[in-house]
Design a protein around this motif. Structure first.
Motif, PDB file in Angstrom:
ATOM      1  N   ASP A   1       9.975  -7.033  -0.943  1.00 21.17           N
ATOM      2  CA  ASP A   1       9.446  -5.643  -1.464  1.00 21.17           C
ATOM      3  C   ASP A   1      10.640  -5.040  -2.313  1.00 21.17           C
ATOM      4  O   ASP A   1      11.723  -5.644  -2.127  1.00 21.17           O
ATOM      5  CB  ASP A   1       8.973  -4.871  -0.282  1.00 21.17           C
ATOM      6  N   LEU A   2      10.414  -4.204  -3.210  1.00 23.72           N
ATOM      7  CA  LEU A   2      11.347  -3.532  -3.590  1.00 23.72           C
ATOM      8  C   LEU A   2      12.405  -3.039  -2.708  1.00 23.72           C
ATOM      9  O   LEU A   2      13.797  -2.960  -2.920  1.00 23.72           O
ATOM     10  CB  LEU A   2      11.039  -2.488  -4.761  1.00 23.72           C
ATOM     11  N   SER A   3      11.961  -2.396  -1.597  1.00 21.96           N
ATOM     12  CA  SER A   3      12.488  -1.577  -0.565  1.00 21.96           C
ATOM     13  C   SER A   3      12.720  -2.375   0.578  1.00 21.96           C
ATOM     14  O   SER A   3      12.288  -3.702   0.807  1.00 21.96           O
ATOM     15  CB  SER A   3      11.804  -0.374  -0.201  1.00 21.96           C
ATOM     16  N   VAL A   4      13.558  -1.967   1.851  1.00 23.19           N
ATOM     17  CA  VAL A   4      13.716  -2.635   2.853  1.00 23.19           C
ATOM     18  C   VAL A   4      13.252  -1.916   4.015  1.00 23.19           C
ATOM     19  O   VAL A   4      13.243  -0.632   4.159  1.00 23.19           O
ATOM     20  CB  VAL A   4      15.387  -2.697   3.207  1.00 23.19           C
TER      21      VAL A   4
ATOM     22  N   SER B   1      10.594  11.000  -0.012  1.00 18.17           N
ATOM     23  CA  SER B   1       9.299  10.993  -0.629  1.00 18.17           C
ATOM     24  C   SER B   1       9.031  10.207  -1.685  1.00 18.17           C
ATOM     25  O   SER B   1       8.016  10.511  -2.473  1.00 18.17           O
ATOM     26  CB  SER B   1       9.257  12.478  -0.945  1.00 18.17           C
ATOM     27  N   HIS B   2       9.670   9.105  -1.868  1.00 14.15           N
ATOM     28  CA  HIS B   2       9.083   7.852  -2.869  1.00 14.15           C
ATOM     29  C   HIS B   2       8.349   7.235  -2.102  1.00 14.15           C
ATOM     30  O   HIS B   2       8.451   6.635  -1.155  1.00 14.15           O
ATOM     31  CB  HIS B   2      10.233   7.360  -3.403  1.00 14.15           C
ATOM     32  N   ALA B   3       7.217   6.492  -2.855  1.00 18.12           N
ATOM     33  CA  ALA B   3       5.769   5.771  -2.362  1.00 18.12           C
ATOM     34  C   ALA B   3       6.620   4.292  -1.902  1.00 18.12           C
ATOM     35  O   ALA B   3       5.832   3.844  -1.109  1.00 18.12           O
ATOM     36  CB  ALA B   3       5.160   5.493  -3.455  1.00 18.12           C
ATOM     37  N   ASP B   4       7.630   3.938  -2.439  1.00 17.78           N
ATOM     38  CA  ASP B   4       7.993   2.516  -1.916  1.00 17.78           C
ATOM     39  C   ASP B   4       8.645   2.823  -0.519  1.00 17.78           C
ATOM     40  O   ASP B   4       9.107   1.610   0.296  1.00 17.78           O
ATOM     41  CB  ASP B   4       9.086   1.709  -2.901  1.00 17.78           C
ATOM     42  N   HIS B   5       8.583   3.984   0.309  1.00 20.98           N
ATOM     43  CA  HIS B   5       9.090   4.318   1.635  1.00 20.98           C
ATOM     44  C   HIS B   5       8.168   4.744   2.389  1.00 20.98           C
ATOM     45  O   HIS B   5       8.480   4.803   3.480  1.00 20.98           O
ATOM     46  CB  HIS B   5      10.310   4.960   1.475  1.00 20.98           C
TER      47      HIS B   5
ATOM     48  N   GLY C   1      16.250  -3.877  -5.809  1.00 18.73           N
ATOM     49  CA  GLY C   1      15.554  -4.685  -5.019  1.00 18.73           C
ATOM     50  C   GLY C   1      15.078  -5.877  -5.895  1.00 18.73           C
ATOM     51  O   GLY C   1      15.257  -5.785  -7.101  1.00 18.73           O
ATOM     52  N   PRO C   2      14.562  -6.899  -5.309  1.00 19.93           N
ATOM     53  CA  PRO C   2      13.772  -7.939  -6.113  1.00 19.93           C
ATOM     54  C   PRO C   2      12.995  -7.518  -7.173  1.00 19.93           C
ATOM     55  O   PRO C   2      12.946  -7.669  -8.338  1.00 19.93           O
ATOM     56  CB  PRO C   2      13.261  -8.917  -4.943  1.00 19.93           C
ATOM     57  N   GLY C   3      11.799  -6.786  -6.569  1.00 19.84           N
ATOM     58  CA  GLY C   3      10.831  -6.429  -7.536  1.00 19.84           C
ATOM     59  C   GLY C   3       9.676  -5.700  -6.693  1.00 19.84           C
ATOM     60  O   GLY C   3       9.740  -5.396  -5.447  1.00 19.84           O
TER      61      GLY C   3
END
Length: 661
Positions: free
Chosen positions: A135-138, A184-188, A251-253
């Protein structure tokens, strides 16, 4: 309607490999040469990338050791799939990013791409784990007394579910005992239903103050435009290849799939909050107004571990994102990092975050935080110093030179944000969107001015030759400016587009920022083959729509309202929401549809309904007439008035042109 910025697709388009590309050939002195084939690498690009490689300690293996440390297991399947069996994340899509950097990629970005592509489950400290590279995030997971404490459940339901499954399969199945959102960002938060498929129930869901409002508001009103630009920023339509997307830097993508949201059961306050969650002691420090409007970091005193969320990661972040958003306060950001350094730097044996890999050792933790703090402070102070000396936005950004410490510290380099872009964001934060020059205040639209520039420069052939000359000399910024006039004047045909695409390609190949690379290369792709308007998922889920405050939802509808489609007389529409106990009126005229709390005294029509029914209507899951027949909407007054209002709501096209008129 409500698309969030994180739309993503791994659609792979056919592209010409660099090995088969060739330089243009002049057939005669007067002929306009063809643009280089896709994948061609100009000498100036090779030189720029080679020079950067010589300046940086690319052979330093410390980050590679850190990114691999504690590896336990990886997902063995070829892809993470959605419920219909469609791939959401191909496991091996970034496997090509290894070895020496090719000429088509900035060597520093290639290094970063190889690091963020390392995927699997990793142990950070006893009982503290991360799932990275899917994912973009961890996702961070802590072994609590009764179950897993999950921090940041990734972007989508599917990747969040797969990450937790990897944890359970490897370490032993345990329930989720708590879910934490760092910001508050959606990738989290988007993968919440992947780790808690049935909702919160009795599980605490903990977030920073104002999370519920900020998580759904940033991209609702301006979401369509942000989404379109995000497809360029994250390379959603680019192939994963050495001539395409290699990394997002952060992150990767971004994965495809479904975004969800489970609202917090508790939002923490300002300052430091000490709390024990499932037997684990936490110290939360509020970081609102730094990287996100709602954010916290936390310290685990028993593990001496500092989690910096996205306030400090392995890159210089964006003060203003390419997709668009409100500019961030670089000074407050720097001060926030200094606060966590002062409070926890000397106490921490390891620092980890919501992106990238951890760093071990108190000295390295402190060094990391100092570099992060200093890069935001430098871009702030140097920009304002230049502006106070009379520089405009562009001129101020050009005066900034790379601080000496960045030549040896990869963790604060511009893999996501850049010094130039962030300087302009600082300028905008203080002074607005224009330079102060009167001629800049009321400029002509690009299509009008472009035609005048082309005429003043001697016509399309002359402009094209000027752009080609700039390209051939390696002056790609000037070539892009010149050729862009030609494209926006709709002159020069495909030849002009191809030369501008070739120019963007060289700028992308030189970019150290993954976001800049993807934006330039997507621009080149669209100039060559047109818009790629397919295979981009819409992650606006019922969870997200349901969580939008009613006032915000009505305001979002107002920006879609075309008053020319309604009759001349002003009128009010009342909405009575029986489940949320809310009342709103919308004053409709030929210009605006203004919502306010409370009911109008003399409405043209009153609708009594549940917010659920309203969401179905706005989300196009049901027609007005069908909801009315089912008794989910009750109407009193003029059906024409509500019909006009709903008909006047435009549905914007996502795939509008950006790189050409």
């Amino acid at each position: 309607m409500f698309r969030l910025f994180l739309l993503s697709s791994a659609l792979c388009l056919a592209s010409c490999a660099a090995e088969t590309a060739s330089a243009p050939e002049n057939t005669s002195a007067d002929a306009i040469p063809d643009a280089p084939a896709p994948g061609f690498v100009a000498t100036a690009t090779k030189t720029a990338n080679s020079d950067l490689a010589k300046r940086l300690p690319l052979s330093d293996q410390q980050d590679f050791e850190d990114a691999s440390r504690g590896f336990i297991a990886a997902i063995s399947a070829p892809a993470i799939l959605d419920d219909a069996g469609n791939p959401v994340w191909e496991i091996a899509q970034y496997d090509f990013v290894t070895g020496a950097a090719p000429d088509t990629v900035n060597p520093s970005l290639w290094r970063q791409g190889e690091l963020v592509a390392k995927h699997g489950l990793f142990e950070v400290a006893p009982g503290l784990y991360q799932v990275r590279g899917y994912d973009l995030s961890v996702m961070t997971v802590i072994e609590g007394k009764t179950g897993w404490i999950v921090i940041d459940p990734l972007t989508n339901v599917e990747t969040g579910r797969a990450a937790l499954q990897l944890v359970n399969d490897t370490l032993g199945e345990r329930p989720v005992s708590a879910l934490l959102y760092t910001h508050s960002h959606a990738d989290h938060f988007g993968g919440a239903r992947g780790v808690l498929p049935n909702g919160a129930g009795n599980v605490p869901v903990i977030a920073p103050q104002h999370f519920s409002e900020e998580a759904v508001s940033e991209n609702v009103i301006a979401g369509n435009h942000m989404t379109r630009r995000s497809t360029m920023m994250f390379g959603s339509t680019l192939p994963r290849s050495a001539t395409g997307h290699v990394s997002s830097g952060l992150g990767p993508g971004l994965p495809r799939g479904n975004v969800s949201l489970i609202l917090p059961t508790e939002e923490l306050g300002k300052g430091i909050t000490k709390k024990t969650i499932d037997g684990i002691r936490f110290e939360f420090m509020d970081m609102a107004g730094t990287e996100a409007p709602s954010e916290f970091i936390f310290f685990l005193p028993d593990l001496k571990a500092l989690h910096t969320a996205e306030v400090a990661t392995g890159t210089f972040h964006n003060v203003l994102t390419l997709r668009g958003a409100k500019s961030r306060d670089a000074l407050a950001w720097s001060k926030g990092i200094d606060d966590m350094l002062s409070a926890y730097g000397a106490k921490s044996d390891v620092v980890l975050a919501s992106h990238h890999w951890p760093k071990w050792g108190t000295d390295r933790v402190q060094g990391f935080l100092k570099s992060q703090r200093d890069v935001y402070r430098y871009v702030h102070d140097a920009t304002i110093r230049a502006a106070n000396g009379g520089a405009g936005m562009v001129e101020a950004a050009e005066t900034l030179k790379e601080p000496e410490f960045l030549s040896r510290d990869f963790n604060a380099r511009g893999y996501y944000g850049t010094m130039n872009h962030n300087s302009k964001a600082v300028y905008q934060h203080y002074f607005g969107w224009w330079s102060g020059v009167p001629a800049d205040y009321h400029k002509l639209p690009a299509e009008q001015s472009a035609a005048k520039y082309v005429a003043a420069m001697g016509g399309s052939d002359a402009v094209l030759r000027t752009g080609i000359k700039a390209y051939e000399s390696g002056d790609f910024r000037w070539a892009a400016e010149v050729l862009n006039h030609l494209v926006f004047a709709a002159q020069g045909g495909q030849t002009a587009k191809d030369w501008l695409a070739a120019t963007y390609e060289q700028m992308g190949y030189q970019a150290e920022s993954g976001a800049w690379r993807s934006y330039f290369l997507t621009g080149a792709q669209e100039l060559r083959v047109g818009l790629v308007a397919r295979n981009v998922a819409n992650p606006g889920s019922a969870d997200v729509l349901r969580s939008v405050p009613t006032r915000t939802l009505l305001d979002a509808m107002a920006v879609r309202f075309d008053g020319t489609k309604v009759s001349n007389s002003a009128k009010s529409i009342n909405f009575v929401f029986t489940d949320t106990k809310e009342n709103f009126s919308v004053e409709v005229n030929r210009s605006t549809a203004l919502a306010r709390p409370g009911l109008a005294d003399d409405p043209a029509v009153t609708l009594t309904l549940t917010r659920t029914a309203f969401d179905k209507l706005i989300g196009r899951q049901a027609q007005f007439g069908d909801l009315q027949k089912a008794g989910e909407i009750k109407l009193r007054g003029s059906a024409v008035a509500i019909g006009e209002y709903l008909t006047a709501l435009d549905t914007p096209e996502l795939w509008f042109n950006i790189v050409e008129p």
